[in-house]
Design a protein around this motif. Structure first.
Motif, short mmCIF file in Angstrom:
data_model
loop_
_atom_site.label_atom_id
_atom_site.label_comp_id
_atom_site.label_asym_id
_atom_site.label_seq_id
_atom_site.Cartn_x
_atom_site.Cartn_y
_atom_site.Cartn_z
N GLY A 252 -38.76 12.97 -12.26
CA GLY A 252 -39.13 12.34 -11.00
C GLY A 252 -40.56 11.84 -10.96
O GLY A 252 -41.42 12.29 -11.71
N ASP A 254 -43.57 11.05 -8.16
CA ASP A 254 -44.01 11.16 -6.76
C ASP A 254 -45.01 10.07 -6.45
O ASP A 254 -45.75 9.63 -7.33
N GLU A 255 -45.02 9.70 -5.21
CA GLU A 255 -45.99 8.67 -4.80
C GLU A 255 -46.67 9.11 -3.52
O GLU A 255 -46.02 9.46 -2.55
N VAL A 256 -47.99 9.15 -3.55
CA VAL A 256 -48.77 9.42 -2.34
C VAL A 256 -49.88 8.37 -2.28
O VAL A 256 -50.53 8.11 -3.30
N ARG A 260 -49.00 6.87 -8.12
CA ARG A 260 -47.84 7.49 -8.76
C ARG A 260 -48.24 8.15 -10.06
O ARG A 260 -49.22 7.76 -10.68
N ASP A 263 -43.05 9.79 -15.02
CA ASP A 263 -41.94 10.75 -15.07
C ASP A 263 -42.10 11.56 -16.36
O ASP A 263 -41.90 11.04 -17.46
N LYS A 299 -48.84 20.63 -10.75
CA LYS A 299 -49.02 19.29 -10.16
C LYS A 299 -49.68 19.36 -8.77
O LYS A 299 -49.24 20.11 -7.92
N TRP A 307 -53.37 12.24 -8.73
CA TRP A 307 -52.52 13.30 -9.29
C TRP A 307 -53.23 14.05 -10.41
O TRP A 307 -53.84 13.42 -11.27
#
Ligand code: CTP
Length: 481
Positions: A252, A254-256, A260, A263, A299, A307
């Motif tokens: 997966g 994640d995006e904030v 990003r 994966d 993470k 990240w």
């Protein structure tokens, strides 16, 4: 493409063992056949098989004993009474004998209820059509192929298919789910749709399989040319969640705030495929598979730096222990090797992102010791950036690191570092008892060597010891006193 219509199956039976088995079977009046992997691999031209499975329509153990009697070497027959099988070795080949069986399985166990059966019964209960091929060893039709489920056609079409309804085959023996994926990986075959469906449906039944057998299959997947084929299938069918949730946790993106991360599951598989082109070392391949597992629990996102996966190497190396323990894998030097690789897995890339200094390379060699080459192989495989500029730069820097490792090694002998001045010598020089100062002086000498301030030589180290001792308020005894 295999041209099976031209195939001469008698050619598979050239070794004198087959004539002896055939003759022995005739003597005790049973029919017998070579079956399974040996026939499959002959058709696929996978090289000389060292395992032969023989099925007897009757007593397999009796046949094995008769064969042993007729062999010039009179080998010992190993009998496995509970399974009704027997094994002997001849000319580096392991031959297993079994009576043809009809089996039925119960819900909660892999151990079947077994009855005597015909050849067809026996072929029916086998895992895949390509593994149910049999060659006749009976004198009258020696070398005839018996292929009731079109296994040869499946070999040509490169398909993994079950002789019976897949649901029955996999539910009977859930290890076969792993075997299907393992064969698909080794042979680069496709698992037929219905089979894949049944594996997905039955994936939870993998829980009744012993860890050792699962690991055997995992190892075979990892030893294949392109292990990602297997791990993608394990993931797709849900098996990986049961076997190694540490890996599926990497899936997966994640995006904030529009930021990003990559994966890490697919990245890991790319690394495993990359490393497999450069090494056959199974444990180094395991290290590639596990090198990022610490990223899931570490993470974090912060507005300032985006990240991060701080300390994932340390976390990952701890997880290696728990994973090996859970899978009943050896907790020995192999495990420690994988731990060390995971722990150090970011070191060379950090180095390669910057200007490569001698002291950084010396420290790398000092910390990695004999494993420095393996570590470099791992880290080069870890370069999966799609940015050609970066890709080029990292590879180029790794080349420099490799050259510098050789250079630094030749000059400074850092690998398996032995301090040029021992604690013993420090004690006699300053006439002191074991104390903190000895450690301090040794550390200063080691640091100076790694930094390149002094060469890794006795004289230079001696001078630094005297200087450092003075600084600590110690008085050297004159050597000549
Ligand atoms: N077999 C099966 N179900 C299993 C294991 C084995 O039906 N769970 C049958 C297959 O017919 C297989 C034969 O037993 O061909 C021998 O098994 P094994 O020696 O484990 O595998 P091979 O097919 O010989 O392949 P490899 O040597 O690559 O493992």
């Amino acid at each position: 493409m295999i041209e099976t219509y031209l195939m001469n199956y008698e050619k598979a039976l050239q070794h004198n063992i087959f004539k002896i088995i055939s003759q022995s079977a005739k003597e005790i009046r049973v029919d017998c056949y070579v079956i399974g992997g040996f026939v499959r691999d002959f058709i696929l031209k996978r090289g000389d098989a060292k395992d032969i499975d023989v099925v007897a329509i009757g007593d397999g153990i009796k046949l094995a004993k008769q064969v042993a009697k007729n062999l010039p070497t009179k080998p010992k027959v190993q009998v496995f009474k509970t399974y009704g099988t027997a094994m002997l070795r001849y000319d580096d080949i392991e031959i297993e004998f079994v009576g043809a069986r009809k089996e039925s399985y119960s819900e909660d166990s892999r151990n079947p209820k077994v009855e005597n059966g015909t050849l067809e019964d026996d072929q029916n209960r086998r895992d895949f059509t390509i593994n149910a091929l049999a060659l006749n060893l009976n004198v009258s039709s020696y070398g005839d192929l018996l292929d009731p489920f079109n296994g040869v056609e499946d070999l040509e079409k490169q398909i993994i298919r079950t002789p019976l309804t897949p649901d029955i085959t996999y539910s009977d023996d859930p290890l076969r789910m792993m075997r299907a994926i393992r064969f698909a990986t080794q042979l680069n075959f496709t698992i037929e749709r219905e089979s894949l469906h049944a594996i997905t449906k039955n994936s939870h039944r993998i829980k009744i399989i012993t860890k050792e057998r699962i690991v055997t299959e995992l190892n075979k997947i990892l030893e294949s040319k392109k292990p990602s084929i297997g791990f993608l299938l394990l993931e797709k069918t849900g098996l990986l969640d049961y076997i190694m949730p540490e890996l599926t946790a990497l899936k997966g993106i994640d995006e904030v705030d529009g930021q990003r991360h990559k994966d890490n599951f697919y990245h890991t598989l790319e690394v495993v495929d990359n490393i497999s082109k450069n090494t056959n070392n199974l444990w180094l391949r395991w290290a590639a598979l596990l090198h990022d597992i610490g990223k899931a629990p570490t993470k974090r996102f912060s507005k300032k730096v985006g990240w991060t996966f701080h300390g994932h190497e340390f976390e990952g190396s701890k997880m290696v222990y728990h994973l090996f323990k859970r899978l009943k894998m050896p907790l020995n030097d192999k495990m420690k090797f994988v731990q060390k690789m995971v722990f150090m897995s970011s070191r060379p890339i950090v180095l390669a992102q910057d200007i490569v200094t001698d002291s950084a390379v010396r420290r790398l060699v000092f910390d990695a010791g004999d494993y420095v080459d393996d570590l470099m192989t791992l880290c080069e495989a870890d370069i999966t950036t799609k940015n050609p500029k970066k890709f080029h730069k990292y590879h180029n820097n790794f080349k420099i690191v490799r050259e510098k490792i050789i250079e630094v090694e030749a000059r400074d002998h850092i690998r398996n570092f032995q301090p040029p001045i021992t604690g013993e010598e420090i004690m006699t020089t300053f006439n002191i008892k074991p104390s903190r100062e000895i450690g301090l002086i040794k550390d200063v000498i080691k640091e100076a060597i790694l930094e390149g301030d002094i060469p890794n030589e006795y004289e230079a180290a001696y001078r630094l010891m005297i200087k450092e001792g003075k600084r600590l308020g110690l008085k050297a005894i004159n050597k000549n006193d």
